[in-house]
Motif scaffolding. Structure first.
Motif, short mmCIF file in Angstrom:
data_model
loop_
_atom_site.label_atom_id
_atom_site.label_comp_id
_atom_site.label_asym_id
_atom_site.label_seq_id
_atom_site.Cartn_x
_atom_site.Cartn_y
_atom_site.Cartn_z
N SER A 41 -16.55 -34.09 4.03
CA SER A 41 -15.14 -34.02 3.62
C SER A 41 -14.80 -32.59 3.26
O SER A 41 -15.64 -31.83 2.78
CB SER A 41 -14.89 -34.94 2.42
OG SER A 41 -15.72 -34.59 1.34
N ASN A 42 -13.55 -32.22 3.51
CA ASN A 42 -13.08 -30.88 3.23
C ASN A 42 -11.60 -30.92 2.93
O ASN A 42 -10.85 -31.65 3.58
CB ASN A 42 -13.34 -29.96 4.43
CG ASN A 42 -12.72 -28.59 4.28
OD1 ASN A 42 -11.54 -28.40 4.60
ND2 ASN A 42 -13.50 -27.65 3.81
N VAL A 43 -11.17 -30.19 1.91
CA VAL A 43 -9.75 -30.06 1.59
C VAL A 43 -9.38 -28.59 1.64
O VAL A 43 -10.02 -27.76 0.99
CB VAL A 43 -9.41 -30.65 0.21
CG1 VAL A 43 -7.94 -30.38 -0.12
CG2 VAL A 43 -9.69 -32.14 0.17
N LYS A 44 -8.37 -28.25 2.43
CA LYS A 44 -7.89 -26.88 2.54
C LYS A 44 -6.50 -26.78 1.94
O LYS A 44 -5.61 -27.57 2.27
CB LYS A 44 -7.85 -26.44 4.00
CG LYS A 44 -7.48 -24.98 4.19
CD LYS A 44 -7.52 -24.60 5.66
CE LYS A 44 -7.15 -23.15 5.85
NZ LYS A 44 -7.17 -22.75 7.29
N THR A 45 -6.29 -25.83 1.03
CA THR A 45 -5.01 -25.64 0.37
C THR A 45 -4.41 -24.31 0.80
O THR A 45 -5.07 -23.27 0.75
CB THR A 45 -5.16 -25.67 -1.16
OG1 THR A 45 -5.65 -26.95 -1.55
CG2 THR A 45 -3.83 -25.41 -1.84
N GLU A 46 -3.16 -24.33 1.23
CA GLU A 46 -2.44 -23.13 1.61
C GLU A 46 -1.12 -23.11 0.84
O GLU A 46 -0.40 -24.11 0.82
CB GLU A 46 -2.16 -23.11 3.11
CG GLU A 46 -3.42 -23.13 3.97
CD GLU A 46 -3.09 -23.24 5.45
OE1 GLU A 46 -2.07 -23.87 5.79
OE2 GLU A 46 -3.84 -22.69 6.26
N GLY A 47 -0.80 -21.99 0.20
CA GLY A 47 0.46 -21.92 -0.51
C GLY A 47 0.44 -20.89 -1.61
O GLY A 47 -0.33 -19.92 -1.57
N SER A 48 1.28 -21.11 -2.65
CA SER A 48 1.42 -20.13 -3.72
C SER A 48 0.16 -19.99 -4.56
O SER A 48 -0.01 -18.99 -5.26
CB SER A 48 2.60 -20.52 -4.62
OG SER A 48 2.42 -21.84 -5.13
N LEU A 49 -0.73 -20.96 -4.47
CA LEU A 49 -2.01 -20.85 -5.17
C LEU A 49 -3.05 -20.12 -4.34
O LEU A 49 -4.19 -19.96 -4.77
CB LEU A 49 -2.53 -22.25 -5.53
CG LEU A 49 -1.71 -23.02 -6.57
CD1 LEU A 49 -2.29 -24.41 -6.78
CD2 LEU A 49 -1.66 -22.26 -7.89
#
Length: 213
Positions: free
Chosen positions: A135-143
């Motif tokens: 499993s993998n979660v990728k976050t893109e944005g202001s963080l």
């Protein structure tokens, strides 16, 4: 004389027809084993007020299958697949916005009841069970842009549900379309449930395969 020729011709045609029927019936009652691969378009069905603009994850699947005939018009088809599932959605929390991409990869065993339309097409339906490999979660944005390998224990390791679809054969080649709906909730901990709530897998598959016999 012409009468006997006609009778002989009719007998030959009847014999050829019986031979063709026997060959077709025999082909329909032989096991069929092969390989398949293709695209997967996966969604996560969940209700979260902070999740917006949900989109599918486009991935792939690949594996092997065996079709075990039970009579000339019915068969059972077990498969073993590697399959990508997941989805992405936008988020907005405490003034921060961005996008989360959930990537879940399974080993999966469907067991499908198969109605055979001759040797040219199948209609299939049945259950599947899957095991979460990674499993993998990728976050893109202001963080920022962050890729995190979440412990699969954050999710239910076992997934299960129902599948249904069709196959069309061109000799030993096949093209298949299928949809799978998960019945098991994905999230397994308080932290993962806070994001995914009661999410379940849903995935459409488009396959190309080859039958060895």
């Amino acid at each position: 004389m012409k009468k006997y020729i006609k009778l002989g011709a009719l007998a030959a045609i009847a014999a050829a027809g019986l031979s063709l029927y026997s060959t077709t019936a025999n082909a329909q009652t032989r096991p069929r084993t092969g390989i398949k691969a293709g695209l997967s378009a996966s969604s996560l069905f969940y209700d979260n007020a902070n999740a917006t603009d949900k989109k599918e994850r486009i991935g792939f699947h690949a594996g092997v299958f065996t079709q075990l005939p039970i009579g000339s018009a019915f068969a059972i088809q077990p498969e073993l697949l590697y399959i990508n599932k997941g989805a992405s959605s936008g988020y907005s929390a405490i003034g921060n916005t961005g996008r989360n991409s959930f990537n879940l990869n399974y080993a999966e065993l469907p067991v499908l009841a198969t109605i055979k339309l001759g040797n040219f097409a199948d209609i299939q339906a049945g259950p599947y069970v899957g095991y979460l490999l990674s499993s993998n979660v990728k976050t893109e944005g202001s963080l920022g842009n962050v890729g995190v390998n979440l412990n699969p224990d954050q999710f239910n390791r076992v997934d299960y549900g129902l599948a249904g679809g069709v196959n069309v054969y061109f000799g030993q080649l096949l093209i298949g379309a299928r949809y799978e709906q998960g019945l098991q909730k994905i999230a397994n901990t308080t932290a993962s449930q806070a994001v995914l709530n009661n999410a379940r897998n849903g995935v459409g598959l488009l396959s190309i395969g080859y039958s060895f016999n």
